[in-house]
Each structure stands twice: as structure tokens, then as C-alpha cells.
Design an enzyme around this catalytic site. Structure first.
Site, PDB file in Angstrom:
ATOM      1  N   TYR A  63       0.845  -1.193   0.000  1.00  8.25           N
ATOM      2  CA  TYR A  63       0.000   0.000   0.000  1.00  8.25           C
ATOM      3  C   TYR A  63       0.883   1.248   0.000  1.00  8.25           C
ATOM      4  O   TYR A  63       1.611   1.514   0.951  1.00  8.25           O
ATOM      5  CB  TYR A  63      -0.920   0.031   1.219  1.00  8.25           C
ATOM      6  CG  TYR A  63      -1.975  -1.053   1.263  1.00  8.25           C
ATOM      7  CD1 TYR A  63      -2.256  -1.863   0.158  1.00  8.25           C
ATOM      8  CD2 TYR A  63      -2.705  -1.281   2.425  1.00  8.25           C
ATOM      9  CE1 TYR A  63      -3.221  -2.855   0.208  1.00  8.25           C
ATOM     10  CE2 TYR A  63      -3.673  -2.276   2.489  1.00  8.25           C
ATOM     11  CZ  TYR A  63      -3.924  -3.056   1.375  1.00  8.25           C
ATOM     12  OH  TYR A  63      -4.882  -4.042   1.442  1.00  8.25           O
ATOM     13  N   ASP A  64       0.784   1.974  -1.084  1.00 13.11           N
ATOM     14  CA  ASP A  64       1.559   3.203  -1.278  1.00 13.11           C
ATOM     15  C   ASP A  64       3.047   2.986  -1.045  1.00 13.11           C
ATOM     16  O   ASP A  64       3.731   3.822  -0.445  1.00 13.11           O
ATOM     17  CB  ASP A  64       1.034   4.326  -0.372  1.00 13.11           C
ATOM     18  CG  ASP A  64       1.316   5.706  -0.970  1.00 13.11           C
ATOM     19  OD1 ASP A  64       1.439   5.808  -2.201  1.00 13.11           O
ATOM     20  OD2 ASP A  64       1.432   6.678  -0.193  1.00 13.11           O
TER      21      ASP A  64
END
Length: 289
Positions: A63-64
Site C-alpha cells: 500500500y503506497d
């Protein structure tokens, strides 16, 4: 908001809030163009969630590009002993050929980096983000068991597995005396009920807990979209097939209209109706996931 309800996680004796917080939108890099939430915003969200009784927070290394774990770790620092932290490994985390998958090499590298980003000594639930057909299952299970025995992981979990994959994994663990896998994180909503056929029956048999990702199916069940106002590209729902499963738009938008009607009748929002349907089944609903 009413008093938070809690449910046991698998057979662990540990309980999680029925409504929990997913951190996929955390991180300012915004590499998936689905969030971009900065530290100040994340701090406020996490504090508000804890004030409402939320005690489970879910993220993943991909995630990111790790920024989600970093921001979540900072926000949870004052509350670490009060909460449960879940993260995942499997996705590609760098340009190297071995920076991906469920090999012993990548699992051990991934957990070390996740713990650094989260600024914690352990994670409560560590999940295989998806099946890896390129690595022998026994190697992945042995690597996870090592992490449990080292105290880095309290409970193993999986995400996005099929029923036969979960059954095979649990059988191997029982055969070898390994820690069982307590959770499965799957997509489930009024627009995608595929797991009812085989996954949920096996999970009930094995006494596993379901963590639901995308309970509003990318926002579609919020009621803000319809046949005549479909989600635009760049939104979570507009990226269906990339980040969210497809659904049959003919029957799907019929369902959205039914949810709207029930919401009006109950003086609630469509989102509340869709989430209540999941929560009433005893599943752990990851808001924001």
C-alpha cells in the site's frame, strides 16, 4: 454511534471490533491514485476510530509503497498495546527479481521491513496477500512458522485465496503441528457474494474469521452511483478490474436501488445498510479497505 461490538478472531481467544479500519488509502505518495492521506489526516482518523472502540487496523507493505505502514505506525504509536495490527506480504516491493512472492527469502525480508515501517516489534496478524504458485507451499508455511516462534507474528492469516488453497494450507499446518491460519481477508459484499459457495463454508468448518475488504465495493453501495451516473475513471469504483472485482451491472445496480429503498425506509444511509448486512453475519468489516 452505538456501542462497538467485538467478535473472536478464529480460535485465538483475542477479540476484534466488528468495524475495523483498513489503511489502503494512507500515504502521501498516492501511487495507486486511491487515497493520498497525509500524516495529520491519518492521525485524526486513527484517534477517532480508537475513540469509537475500533481495535483492529489492517494494512499491507504494497500500500503506497510502504507509506501506509509508516503513517499507520506513527498514528498507532501511543496506542500500540491497546490495538491489533495486521499487515500482508506477497506483492512486489522493489525492482529486484526476488523482491516479490512468498519465498522464505522474501517473507523474512518483508516482515523485517514492515516491522521497521510500523515501528513495532511484532504484528498481530501477518497475512499472505495472495497465493504464490511459484514457491512450494511448505517453504512459505515454514517461513511463517519461524516468524511465529521468533515472536514477530502472533497469528498467521491469508488474503484472496480460493477454498482449496485455504484447505490445503490448514491441512499442512495441522499435519506439521504449525500454528493454524486464523483469518482470511476476502472481498465480500452485496455485489460480490462468490465466497459463499465454497470459501465461507470451509472457513466456518475451520473456525476462521473473515476480514471483509471493500464492503461497499469501491463505493458503489454508498448509493452515489447508478446506471446513469457510473463511477468515473480514477475513482476506486471506476478502477474495477484493476483494484476491485467486476460485478454484473444489470443486477448490480438493481441491488443498489434496493439498498437505497431499505435505507430510506430505515432512515439510514445506503452505506449503513450494506455494512450492517455484513456485520450482522459476525464478519469483521474493514472500513476504508
Amino acid at each position: 454511534m452505538g456501542k462497538m461490538k467485538y467478535t473472536p478472531i478464529g480460535k485465538t481467544g483475542v477479540h476484534a471490533s466488528i468495524l475495523s479500519l483498513g489503511a489502503m488509502t494512507f500515504g502521501e505518495k498516492n501511487t495507486w491514485k486511491l487515497g493520498g492521506l497525509d500524516q495529520i489526516t491519518v492521525d485524526k482518523m486513527v484517534k477517532h476510530a480508537i475513540d469509537q472502540g475500533v481495535n483492529l487496523f489492517d494494512t499491507a507493505d504494497v500500500y503506497d509503497e510502504g507509506e501506509s505502514e509508516k503513517t499507520l505506525g506513527k498514528a498507532l504509536k501511543p496506542y500500540r498495546d491497546q490495538v491489533l495490527v495486521a499487515t500482508k506480504a506477497r506483492g512486489k516491493m522493489g525492482p529486484g527479481i526476488n523482491e516479490v512472492g512468498l519465498s522464505r527469502h522474501h517473507i523474512r525480508t518483508a516482515i523485517r521491513k514492515s516491522l521497521e515501517r510500523l515501528d513495532t516489534n511484532w504484528v498481530d496478524i501477518y497475512q499472505f496477500h495472495s497465493w504464490d504458485a511459484h514457491v512450494p507451499l511448505d517453504e512459505s508455511l515454514e517461513a511463517m512458522q519461524d516468524l511465529v516462534e521468533e515472536g514477530r507474528v502472533n497469528y498467521p492469516g491469508i488474503s484472496n485465496f480460493t477454498a482449496w488453497q485455504i484447505a490445503t494450507l490448514q491441512a499442512r499446518c495441522e499435519e506439521r503441528g504449525y500454528s493454524r491460519y486464523e483469518t482470511a481477508q476476502m472481498n465480500y459484499s452485496l455485489l460480490n457474494r462468490d465466497i459463499e459457495h465454497e470459501v465461507l463454508p470451509f472457513m466456518k468448518y475451520s473456525q476462521m474469521s473473515l476480514l471483509v475488504w471493500s464492503p461497499l465495493h469501491g463505493g458503489i453501495l454508498s448509493g452515489k452511483y447508478s446506471r446513469d451516473a457510473k463511477p468515473p475513471p480514477g475513482t476506486r469504483a471506476g478502477n474495477r478490474g484493476i483494484y476491485f472485482p467486476f460485478f454484473d451491472e444489470t443486477t448490480g445496480f438493481d441491488m443498489v436501488e434496493k439498498v437505497k429503498a431499505i435505507a430510506k425506509e430505515q432512515e439510514a444511509t445506503p452505506s449503513q445498510v450494506a455494512i450492517s448486512w455484513l456485520a450482522s453475519k459476525g464478519h469483521i468489516v474493514l472500513l476504508g479497505a
